[in-house]
Design an enzyme around this catalytic site. Structure first.
Site, PDB file in Angstrom:
ATOM      1  N   GLY A  53       0.818  -1.204   0.000  1.00 48.84           N
ATOM      2  CA  GLY A  53       0.000   0.000   0.000  1.00 48.84           C
ATOM      3  C   GLY A  53       0.854   1.258   0.000  1.00 48.84           C
ATOM      4  N   GLY A  55       1.422   5.393   1.072  1.00 51.36           N
ATOM      5  CA  GLY A  55       1.346   6.058   2.371  1.00 51.36           C
ATOM      6  C   GLY A  55       2.515   5.735   3.265  1.00 51.36           C
ATOM      7  N   HIS A  56       3.386   4.804   2.803  1.00 54.52           N
ATOM      8  CA  HIS A  56       4.546   4.365   3.583  1.00 54.52           C
ATOM      9  C   HIS A  56       5.875   4.832   2.975  1.00 54.52           C
ATOM     10  CE1 HIS A  56       2.301   1.758   6.260  1.00 54.52           C
ATOM     11  NE2 HIS A  56       1.748   1.127   5.245  1.00 54.52           N
ATOM     12  N   ASP A 109      -2.036  -8.138   2.124  1.00 50.64           N
ATOM     13  CA  ASP A 109      -0.986  -8.405   1.143  1.00 50.64           C
ATOM     14  C   ASP A 109      -0.908  -9.892   0.815  1.00 50.64           C
ATOM     15  OD1 ASP A 109      -0.421  -5.739   1.182  1.00 50.64           O
ATOM     16  OD2 ASP A 109       1.497  -5.919   2.218  1.00 50.64           O
ATOM     17  N   HIS A 218       0.705   0.155  11.687  1.00 49.45           N
ATOM     18  CA  HIS A 218      -0.486   0.982  11.875  1.00 49.45           C
ATOM     19  C   HIS A 218      -1.061   0.861  13.279  1.00 49.45           C
ATOM     20  CE1 HIS A 218      -0.571  -0.483   7.569  1.00 49.45           C
ATOM     21  NE2 HIS A 218      -0.257   0.784   7.470  1.00 49.45           N
TER      22      HIS A 218
END
Length: 333
Positions: A53, A55-56, A109, A218
């Site tokens: 994803g 955002g990392h 994932d 998270h």
């Protein structure tokens, strides 16, 4: 939440377009926003593909390039991509010698990866999948399937990518990376949460004078809540647990990585590393290589991941091999 964004619905599209514009000599966007090497690998060499994803940043798209990933499949913010996009990436990376599919052990994932492997089988492609699962807080060493993947993805990219550039075959690369995966571990600590850039909500709550040890990227379960303490004491707590888990003894050689979560400064990381080095020197354990900085982040989350891996001469040689990506470059010796 204060962030320099436009329409939240366009974050991923604009992020990837800006990234491609920033590094046109190293990476390119292909098809449905797949991040691939600007200059593809030579024919007859194993391809390396991963997913994750967005955002990392810089993980995972920051490590596409010579000696690392051939293609990375970015998903939406903190969400795994669609299996069809992963299949497309594998086809791009296929250079006639098969593909190694490196996947972090997170539920979404892994689900995407399993569905991708079903598509791969139908297509008759030569692909092997390997999981990175080195977070000691989320499962015991004898149950690796329960352990989350943290910053350990990068060492796997590095040694697999180097071995592929050398011309090793898919089975050799798979066996070598699997062995490496079994000799690494990570533990994370957080001081404050990151914020979801679309939803505007923090990932978790924590007291002003507290810290959480053992959490995922998270704020996932596995955390030990305790009073905030000094850099030295924090280093001692985390490193002690890692050495115990990996059963590291005097005379061994390690790779050490400190990964800042997004809001933790290099100043803090170097102070932590100082204490790690002192402890390992006292125990007659050698830090053969180290990497300190932001490798995979969670927006403005404060904290870091401490990673260690047992190294041998082959792994050191592969770690030192040249690579060239936007966020990791090692020059020719």
């Amino acid at each position: 939440m204060k962030k320099f964004i436009n329409d939240p619905e366009n974050i991923v599209k604009e992020l990837l377009e800006g990234y491609a514009l920033a590094f046109p000599n190293k990476i390119a966007l292909e098809g449905d926003y797949l991040v691939m090497r600007a200059i593809p690998k030579s024919e007859g060499k194993v391809g390396i593909v991963s997913l994750g994803g967005t955002g990392h940043e810089p993980g995972h798209i920051g490590y596409v390039g010579m000696g690392l990933l051939d293609v990375c499949v970015p998903g939406d913010i903190f969400i795994a991509p669609h299996p069809q996009r992963c299949l497309d990436a594998i086809k791009i990376a296929e250079r006639g010698a098969g593909v190694l599919f490196v996947v972090g052990n997170h539920a979404s994932d892994v689900l995407t990866a399993k569905l991708t492997m079903e598509l791969v089988k139908k297509e008759g492609l030569n692909v092997k999948m390997i999981l990175n699962h080195e977070d000691i807080a989320s499962g015991p060493r004898n149950k690796p399937e329960e352990r989350r993947g943290l910053v350990g993805f990068l060492p796997l990219y590095k040694v697999a990518g180097a071995a592929a550039e050398e011309g090793k075959n898919l089975e050799e690369i798979y066996q070598m990376t699997e062995r490496f995966s079994q000799n690494m571990c990570t533990l994370a600590v957080a001081l404050s949460p990151g914020t979801h850039p679309v939803l505007g909500t923090p990932f978790f709550e924590i007291g002003e004078h507290e810290m959480l040890i053992g959490m995922g990227s998270h704020g996932e379960a596995g955390a030990q809540q305790m009073n905030l303490t000094t850099a030295d004491k924090t280093a001692e707590i985390l490193l002690g647990q890692l050495l115990d888990d990996l059963q590291v003894t005097s005379g061994e050689t390690l790779l050490v990585i400190l990964n800042g979560a997004g809001a933790t400064t290099l100043m803090e990381l170097f102070i932590i590393f100082r204490r790690m080095s002192q402890i390992l020197t006292e125990k007659q354990i050698t830090i053969a290589r180290s990497l300190i900085g932001e490798i995979i982040t969670t927006q403005e989350q404060a904290g870091f991941q401490m990673f260690i891996a047992r190294m041998d001469q082959e792994l050191l040689r592969l770690w030192d091999a040249p690579c060239d990506s936007p966020y990791l470059t090692i020059l020719h010796p």
